[in-house]
Write an enzyme that holds these catalytic residues in place. Sequence first.
Site, PDB file in Angstrom:
ATOM      1  N   LYS A  94       0.882  -1.168   0.000  1.00 16.76           N
ATOM      2  CA  LYS A  94       0.000   0.000   0.000  1.00 16.76           C
ATOM      3  C   LYS A  94       0.919   1.216   0.000  1.00 16.76           C
ATOM      4  O   LYS A  94       1.639   1.465   0.964  1.00 16.76           O
ATOM      5  CB  LYS A  94      -0.905   0.004   1.229  1.00 16.76           C
ATOM      6  CG  LYS A  94      -1.836   1.212   1.241  1.00 16.76           C
ATOM      7  CD  LYS A  94      -2.747   1.229   2.455  1.00 16.76           C
ATOM      8  CE  LYS A  94      -3.432   2.585   2.553  1.00 16.76           C
ATOM      9  NZ  LYS A  94      -4.120   2.765   3.830  1.00 16.76           N
TER      10      LYS A  94
ATOM     11  N   GLY B  47      -8.848   8.638   9.423  1.00 18.15           N
ATOM     12  CA  GLY B  47      -9.175   8.663  10.844  1.00 18.15           C
ATOM     13  C   GLY B  47     -10.294   9.592  11.233  1.00 18.15           C
ATOM     14  O   GLY B  47     -10.624   9.724  12.402  1.00 18.15           O
TER      15      GLY B  47
ATOM     16  N   ALA C 159      -9.977   5.239   3.918  1.00 23.78           N
ATOM     17  CA  ALA C 159      -9.908   6.438   4.766  1.00 23.78           C
ATOM     18  C   ALA C 159     -11.248   7.150   4.878  1.00 23.78           C
ATOM     19  O   ALA C 159     -11.900   7.437   3.873  1.00 23.78           O
ATOM     20  CB  ALA C 159      -8.854   7.422   4.276  1.00 23.78           C
ATOM     21  N   GLY C 160     -11.622   7.387   6.095  1.00 18.79           N
ATOM     22  CA  GLY C 160     -12.801   8.193   6.387  1.00 18.79           C
ATOM     23  C   GLY C 160     -14.068   7.403   6.641  1.00 18.79           C
ATOM     24  O   GLY C 160     -15.042   7.949   7.173  1.00 18.79           O
TER      25      GLY C 160
ATOM     26  N   ASN D  32     -10.189   1.044   9.374  1.00 22.16           N
ATOM     27  CA  ASN D  32      -9.343   0.827  10.551  1.00 22.16           C
ATOM     28  C   ASN D  32      -9.884   1.550  11.783  1.00 22.16           C
ATOM     29  O   ASN D  32     -10.386   0.950  12.725  1.00 22.16           O
ATOM     30  CB  ASN D  32      -7.904   1.256  10.237  1.00 22.16           C
ATOM     31  CG  ASN D  32      -6.939   0.969  11.389  1.00 22.16           C
ATOM     32  OD1 ASN D  32      -5.789   1.351  11.326  1.00 22.16           O
ATOM     33  ND2 ASN D  32      -7.362   0.312  12.459  1.00 22.16           N
ATOM     34  N   THR D  33      -9.802   2.894  11.744  1.00 23.26           N
ATOM     35  CA  THR D  33     -10.159   3.672  12.939  1.00 23.26           C
ATOM     36  C   THR D  33     -11.557   3.342  13.457  1.00 23.26           C
ATOM     37  O   THR D  33     -11.755   3.176  14.665  1.00 23.26           O
ATOM     38  CB  THR D  33     -10.060   5.179  12.625  1.00 23.26           C
ATOM     39  OG1 THR D  33      -8.711   5.471  12.281  1.00 23.26           O
ATOM     40  CG2 THR D  33     -10.457   6.022  13.832  1.00 23.26           C
TER      41      THR D  33
END
Lengths: 259, 352
Positions: A98, A159, A185-186, A207-208
């Site tokens: 990545k 995040g 992301a997001g 992830n987050t």
Amino acid sequence: MEPLVIAGRTFTSRLFTGTGKFSATSVMEAALLASGTELVTVALKRVNMQQPEQDDMLSHVEHPGIHLLPNTSGVRTAKEAVYAAQLAREALETNWLKLEIHPDPKYLLPDPIETLLAAEELVKQGFVVLPYIHADPVLCKRLEDVGVAAVMPLGSPIGSNKGLRTIDFLEIIIGQSKVPVVIDAGIGAPSDAAKAMELGADAVLVNTAIAVSRDPVLMAAAFKQAVIAGREAYEAGLGMVAQTAQATSPLLSFLNPVS
Amino acid sequence: MQKQAADVRRALSRRVRDLEDFKALVSPAAAAHLPQMATLSHTLTKQRFGNIMQLYVPLYLSNECQNICTYCGFSYDNKIKRKTLSGIEILKEVEAIRQMGYEHVLLVTGEAQQTVGVDYFLQALEIIRPHFAHISMEVQPLDREEYEQLIAKGLNTVLVYQETYHEADYRKHHPKGKKSKFDYRLETPDRLGQAGIHKIGLGVLLGLEDWRTDSFFTALHLAYLEKTYWQTRYSISFPRLRPFSGGLMPKVDMNDTELVQLICAYRLCFETVELSISTRESEVFRDNVIRLGITAMSAGSKTNPGGYAVDQQSLEQFEISDERSASEIADMLRRQQYEPVWKDWDVALGTC
């Protein structure tokens, strides 16, 4: 649900996950398993690259069916990215990468120019490159041209859990991409993931939203279901959203003269 | 104009906060809103940094110093035994620190250009670089070209505290030595930014002056640096004056509640900045403050050159308060559902 193929590797799960921000590696491991993920990204800056076999985090990621996706988080230039990628390939024995180049440490927004330069070089060196980028349709086509295996446009800042703030551009990217589109992301809620899949994204990376939830394992399971639901809705074909009533337009009334 | 309760409420309700909000949040009027600040600070920190805590440890290379600083144990006029570690001694310390599990080391010295200058740092980096993933340094301000040399050798972060932004009082506290040049110190982060350093740590010595005013100037400095050197990361530290040999009593006593208020104010106004707490603080304070915005801490620290293995009795810069070992701190973090992170950098990064 159709399987997803990236660079010749088949995935039955379209949910990719990360390893950051968990309160303990045991919690992370349980969440990964609950998510059903088959591709997990790890920041090489967190991994013991000298002795990866002794790394606590990696030992909790190693499961049959889970593939590692090292990321270059922390690099600021194409040159650094190529160097880091080479080290990661050697230490972790995978040519999947990545590619993350975010010179801006505040919002971690990707540098399009350095990313394109690095992608071109890394593809030449035999890497399977999945670049993390802004939701920029032209950049996606340029990356496709240099041979990346997929593109990973952001939904909103890393995040942030803000969801698909770039939706108009994601639709364009999905519409014109010849390589898989992974929205990264997001994504902050299972509904965001479902929405991304309904749009036709090939996969999402989360992830987050999992790691910082009150119950990461339960949240991972929720995302698993949302991704399946979203994908199945896409494959089934969503009905059209009618913007107006389907009445005869007065603009056409001249075609039917009053008798 | 003094900030009022309404300014604090406004600051708390905004999505994006500016320096006027920072003023409101460090003002006496914000004290009544501390519970709300703490909750918000905890939430924002968790969102951005997750459930982790970065750990680092200082390695004191030398206590030689040509400066007179009214508050420091290494001050030139303080008649103590001086010590600078040799290459072999550095390696012994490195080994002891590695045994503790650390991958991030902070190199510290006094300011002694002749014996502990750039050449010494370059040699020290050569010895230390292979053993750690991340190397920080807290030494005298240097020229841009010198920083460029050190970065090329693998230096990742420089901490440089202004001590106080009050120019007249700065001169009082630093009457002699190169450190007396206020402007040279003030412009150090600019030279670091121009040299392309990966991370800069800022802060003031809390206790020298009114902490609200000094911290506001730190915030102003930080805001300027973030916009100017946008590729550099920043961290803020909160050193409070501690007792030391021959010491000065703090002019302003900052209590624990005020320090928590300051930490929260930084988090609310600078959501992405790293906030660090050292072993100067007590166990109880450190155990609790990790949930309030702190993202990095030292543990098991020795503040004297050779303190880990070579010469455990040499004079320390200041007395540490939290004397727990690194593994005890890691256990404490785990009990609070935080993962201690020893490595969050790699030699592959930031040196090309």
